[in-house]
Design a protein around this motif. Structure first.
Motif, short mmCIF file in Angstrom:
data_model
loop_
_atom_site.label_atom_id
_atom_site.label_comp_id
_atom_site.label_asym_id
_atom_site.label_seq_id
_atom_site.Cartn_x
_atom_site.Cartn_y
_atom_site.Cartn_z
N GLY A 43 0.86 -1.19 0.00
CA GLY A 43 0.00 0.00 0.00
C GLY A 43 0.89 1.23 0.00
O GLY A 43 1.01 1.93 1.00
N ASP A 54 1.43 -1.37 -4.94
CA ASP A 54 0.14 -0.67 -4.99
C ASP A 54 -0.52 -1.03 -6.30
O ASP A 54 0.14 -1.36 -7.28
N ARG A 55 -1.85 -0.91 -6.32
CA ARG A 55 -2.55 -1.22 -7.57
C ARG A 55 -2.44 -0.06 -8.55
O ARG A 55 -2.73 -0.23 -9.74
N ASP A 110 -0.66 -1.76 4.87
CA ASP A 110 -1.46 -0.54 5.07
C ASP A 110 -2.56 -0.46 4.02
O ASP A 110 -2.70 0.55 3.34
N LEU A 111 -3.33 -1.55 3.87
CA LEU A 111 -4.47 -1.55 2.95
C LEU A 111 -5.75 -1.43 3.77
O LEU A 111 -5.75 -1.62 4.98
N GLY A 132 2.84 7.51 -0.30
CA GLY A 132 4.26 7.26 -0.08
C GLY A 132 4.79 7.76 1.26
O GLY A 132 6.00 7.77 1.48
N ARG A 133 3.87 8.10 2.18
CA ARG A 133 4.36 8.64 3.46
C ARG A 133 5.13 7.59 4.26
O ARG A 133 6.20 7.88 4.79
N THR A 134 4.58 6.38 4.34
CA THR A 134 5.30 5.37 5.12
C THR A 134 6.56 4.91 4.38
O THR A 134 7.58 4.62 5.00
N GLU A 171 -2.58 -5.99 -7.98
CA GLU A 171 -3.27 -6.43 -6.76
C GLU A 171 -2.27 -7.07 -5.80
O GLU A 171 -1.40 -7.84 -6.21
N ALA A 172 -2.43 -6.75 -4.53
CA ALA A 172 -1.43 -7.15 -3.54
C ALA A 172 -1.17 -8.66 -3.53
O ALA A 172 -0.01 -9.09 -3.54
N LYS A 225 0.30 6.62 -7.11
CA LYS A 225 -0.21 7.96 -6.76
C LYS A 225 0.65 8.58 -5.67
O LYS A 225 0.18 9.41 -4.88
C1 SAM Z 1 -4.10 3.79 3.02
S1 SAM Z 1 -3.31 3.88 1.46
C2 SAM Z 1 -1.62 3.62 1.88
C3 SAM Z 1 -0.98 4.82 2.49
C4 SAM Z 1 0.52 4.79 2.47
N1 SAM Z 1 1.05 3.71 3.29
C5 SAM Z 1 1.09 6.12 2.89
O1 SAM Z 1 1.64 6.20 4.01
O2 SAM Z 1 0.99 7.06 2.12
C6 SAM Z 1 -3.74 2.32 0.75
C7 SAM Z 1 -3.21 2.08 -0.65
O3 SAM Z 1 -3.40 0.70 -0.93
C8 SAM Z 1 -3.79 0.55 -2.28
N2 SAM Z 1 -4.57 -0.69 -2.34
C9 SAM Z 1 -5.77 -0.93 -1.75
N3 SAM Z 1 -6.16 -2.18 -1.97
C10 SAM Z 1 -5.19 -2.76 -2.72
C11 SAM Z 1 -4.99 -4.07 -3.25
N4 SAM Z 1 -5.91 -5.02 -3.08
N5 SAM Z 1 -3.86 -4.32 -3.93
C12 SAM Z 1 -2.94 -3.33 -4.12
N6 SAM Z 1 -3.06 -2.09 -3.65
C13 SAM Z 1 -4.17 -1.81 -2.95
C14 SAM Z 1 -4.58 1.79 -2.63
O4 SAM Z 1 -4.44 2.05 -4.00
C15 SAM Z 1 -3.93 2.86 -1.75
O5 SAM Z 1 -2.97 3.59 -2.46
#
Ligand code: SAM
Length: 159
Positions: free
Chosen positions: A34, A57-58, A99-100, A38-40, A77-78, A61
């Protein structure tokens, strides 16, 4: 509690758990599931400078300051991307951050269960998982001081 207060608590817990885990995980690469903004990822780059940092990430961004090198970014997909990573590095990960999810348990639980089931393919013995959703079948470790129970989780792969 307001949603703003709740976010602040969650991010504080996230930062504290990541900081603890970086110092207690075995040596080796890390995976941020996730990438999002990109903060983490940006934080892990700062606190774990010696580790390779894989990201999933899917869709891309991330903020321009937090875009990983293309060879360490897996887009898709994860569950599927963890399979791709397993083919590249096998059971090589020392630390995983998950972090999903959107904070709606009925939607988040099935995804966490599916990811938890495939993580074994990439976790080195004794690897640590820092996660916003508890995975079945991985022992839980005590949280760092000050992190409220249930806000974030640290789990461990079997040796
Ligand atoms: C809460 S954000 C992550 C925040 C990130 N860790 C940060 O600190 O900026 C969750 C991210 O997971 C991705 N995501 C959600 N479900 C997903 C999946 N099944 N497979 C891949 N990426 C997924 C979303 O596109 C989103 O960008």
């Amino acid at each position: 509690m307001s949603r703003l207060d709740s976010v602040i608590r969650r991010l504080t817990a996230q930062r504290d758990c990541l900081g603890w885990a970086v110092h207690h995980a075995p040596a080796g690469p890390c995976l941020d599931i996730g990438l999002g903004n990109g903060r983490t990822y940006h934080h892990l780059r700062e606190i774990a400078p010696g580790r390779d940092l894989w990201t999933i990430d899917r869709a891309m961004k991330a903020h321009p300051s937090s875009i990983p090198p293309p060879e360490f970014y897996l887009e898709g997909e994860a569950v599927e991307m963890i399979g791709v990573l397993a083919e590249r590095i096998g059971r090589g990960l020392a630390l995983v951050h998950y972090d999903l999810g959107i904070g709606v348990p009925e939607q988040d639980r099935p995804l966490a269960d599916a990811v938890g089931a495939v993580l074994t393919q990439v976790l080195a013995p004794g690897a640590l998982i820092v996660t916003n959703a508890k995975f079945a079948d991985y022992p839980e470790l005590p949280l760092p001081e000050g992190v409220p129970e249930g806000r974030y989780f640290i789990q461990c792969a079997e040796d």
